[in-house]
Design a protein around this motif. Structure first.
Motif, PDB file in Angstrom:
ATOM      1  N   PHE A 177       4.714   9.925   1.142  1.00  0.00           N
ATOM      2  CA  PHE A 177       4.621  10.803  -0.015  1.00  0.00           C
ATOM      3  C   PHE A 177       5.573  10.386  -1.128  1.00  0.00           C
ATOM      4  N   PHE A 178       6.846  10.179  -0.791  1.00  0.00           N
ATOM      5  CA  PHE A 178       7.846   9.913  -1.824  1.00  0.00           C
ATOM      6  C   PHE A 178       7.673   8.534  -2.465  1.00  0.00           C
ATOM      7  N   PHE A 179       7.184   7.552  -1.703  1.00  0.00           N
ATOM      8  CA  PHE A 179       6.946   6.236  -2.280  1.00  0.00           C
ATOM      9  C   PHE A 179       5.490   6.117  -2.755  1.00  0.00           C
ATOM     10  N   SER A 180       5.056   7.129  -3.442  1.00  0.00           N
ATOM     11  CA  SER A 180       3.762   7.132  -4.121  1.00  0.00           C
ATOM     12  C   SER A 180       4.031   7.542  -5.560  1.00  0.00           C
ATOM     13  N   ASN A 181       2.967   7.736  -6.327  1.00  0.00           N
ATOM     14  CA  ASN A 181       3.118   8.155  -7.727  1.00  0.00           C
ATOM     15  C   ASN A 181       3.015   9.666  -7.878  1.00  0.00           C
ATOM     16  N   ALA A 182       3.391  10.399  -6.810  1.00  0.00           N
ATOM     17  CA  ALA A 182       3.250  11.855  -6.838  1.00  0.00           C
ATOM     18  C   ALA A 182       4.272  12.511  -7.755  1.00  0.00           C
ATOM     19  N   LEU A 183       5.513  12.010  -7.754  1.00  0.00           N
ATOM     20  CA  LEU A 183       6.596  12.698  -8.446  1.00  0.00           C
ATOM     21  C   LEU A 183       7.060  12.006  -9.720  1.00  0.00           C
ATOM     22  N   PHE A 184       6.671  10.745  -9.918  1.00  0.00           N
ATOM     23  CA  PHE A 184       7.146  10.030 -11.101  1.00  0.00           C
ATOM     24  C   PHE A 184       6.088   9.026 -11.555  1.00  0.00           C
ATOM     25  N   PRO A 185       6.036   8.762 -12.866  1.00  0.00           N
ATOM     26  CA  PRO A 185       5.067   7.775 -13.378  1.00  0.00           C
ATOM     27  C   PRO A 185       5.500   6.361 -13.019  1.00  0.00           C
ATOM     28  N   LEU A 186       4.559   5.439 -13.039  1.00  0.00           N
ATOM     29  CA  LEU A 186       4.842   4.060 -12.649  1.00  0.00           C
ATOM     30  C   LEU A 186       5.481   3.248 -13.770  1.00  0.00           C
ATOM     31  N   ALA A 187       5.308   3.667 -14.988  1.00  0.00           N
ATOM     32  CA  ALA A 187       5.838   2.910 -16.123  1.00  0.00           C
ATOM     33  C   ALA A 187       7.365   2.861 -16.074  1.00  0.00           C
ATOM     34  N   GLY A 188       7.914   1.647 -16.196  1.00  0.00           N
ATOM     35  CA  GLY A 188       9.360   1.487 -16.256  1.00  0.00           C
ATOM     36  C   GLY A 188      10.061   1.412 -14.919  1.00  0.00           C
ATOM     37  N   LEU A 189       9.325   1.476 -13.809  1.00  0.00           N
ATOM     38  CA  LEU A 189       9.952   1.406 -12.492  1.00  0.00           C
ATOM     39  C   LEU A 189      10.332  -0.025 -12.158  1.00  0.00           C
TER      40      LEU A 189
END
Length: 248
Positions: A177-189
């Motif tokens: 769950f946490f290492f998905s795009n559930a809580l934060f956008p992918l841009a800038g990671l």
């Protein structure tokens, strides 16, 4: 297919008979939704210029589906301990039909759970931006449920008791769950984190759900549906194989 239907129906009866399970399974998504959706909302608005509640709600819906579906698969351990699994395995029915019925039943229960979480999200302020794509969102919710129910089935087929459950939660389910795009956008990671998220099949389910309920798709509708479908039925196959290895 009567065996599949019977086991599917049994999963639904288990769910609706337990009011405490229905209420309890809504607690964690509700906590995340309120604490993060409103707690980090002002910060997200300053940084990204939008509503964090709108962004996070699809991820919280996926969370409700994830835990409900995995727990339904883990019920194999309870059935093994109380003898029901042995009665099921000696029936003149192929094990694939048995496990398919359990997975579809668990996925249906998780889908209902996801719809309940969606209802809570709507109550606290989440708004569906594209009503036409709601059926698409339901398809993605069901595929996420099948994927997670298959994961739970595979785990339940390997474990013989609940002692390893906490280990599985900490090192498989929570990272999923946490290492998905559930809580934060992918841009800038960072690149490493983006790679992990791209390899996580749940990310494509959440992206498909977010795109159909709010704004555009990050990976693309076709990519989300194809990858999630392939991984879901691949894990159904893995779960079926592991279930077939259970000794009576």
């Amino acid at each position: 297919m009567s065996a599949v239907y019977i086991l599917w129906l049994r999963q639904l009866k288990r769910y609706f008979r337990s009011r405490s399970r229905i209420i309890g399974s809504l607690g964690q998504p509700l906590m995340f939704l309120l604490a993060l959706g409103f707690g980090l909302g002002p910060m997200y608005k300053q940084a990204a210029g939008g509503s964090y509640l709108q962004f996070i709600a699809p991820g919280i819906i996926a969370m409700g589906i994830l835990f409900s579906a995995v727990f339904s698969g883990m019920e194999i351990i309870w059935d093994r301990q109380f003898g029901f699994l042995k009665e099921t395995l000696v029936a003149p029915v192929s094990r694939f039909k048995i496990i398919l019925g359990r997975i579809l039943g668990g996925a249906t229960v998780a889908l209902i759970q996801g719809i309940l979480v969606l209802g809570i999200c709507l109550v606290v302020g989440f708004r569906v931006e594209n009503i036409i794509l709601i059926p698409v969102a339901l398809v993605f919710m069901f595929l996420i449920a099948v994927l997670c129910a298959a994961v739970g089935t595979a785990i339940g087929s390997v474990l013989e008791d609940m002692q390893g459950f906490q280990l599985i939660m900490n090192f498989l389910i929570m990272p999923l769950f946490f290492f998905s795009n559930a809580l934060f956008p992918l841009a800038g990671l960072p690149k490493v984190l983006r790679l992990i998220i791209h390899l996580n099949p749940l990310s494509y389910g959440i992206d498909g759900l977010r795109g159909s309920l709010t704004h555009g798709f990050y990976f693309g509708l076709g990519s989300d549906f194809f990858i999630l479908s392939v991984m879901a039925w691949f894990l159904v196959g893995i779960g079926s194989y592991l279930f077939s290895l259970i000794q009576i």
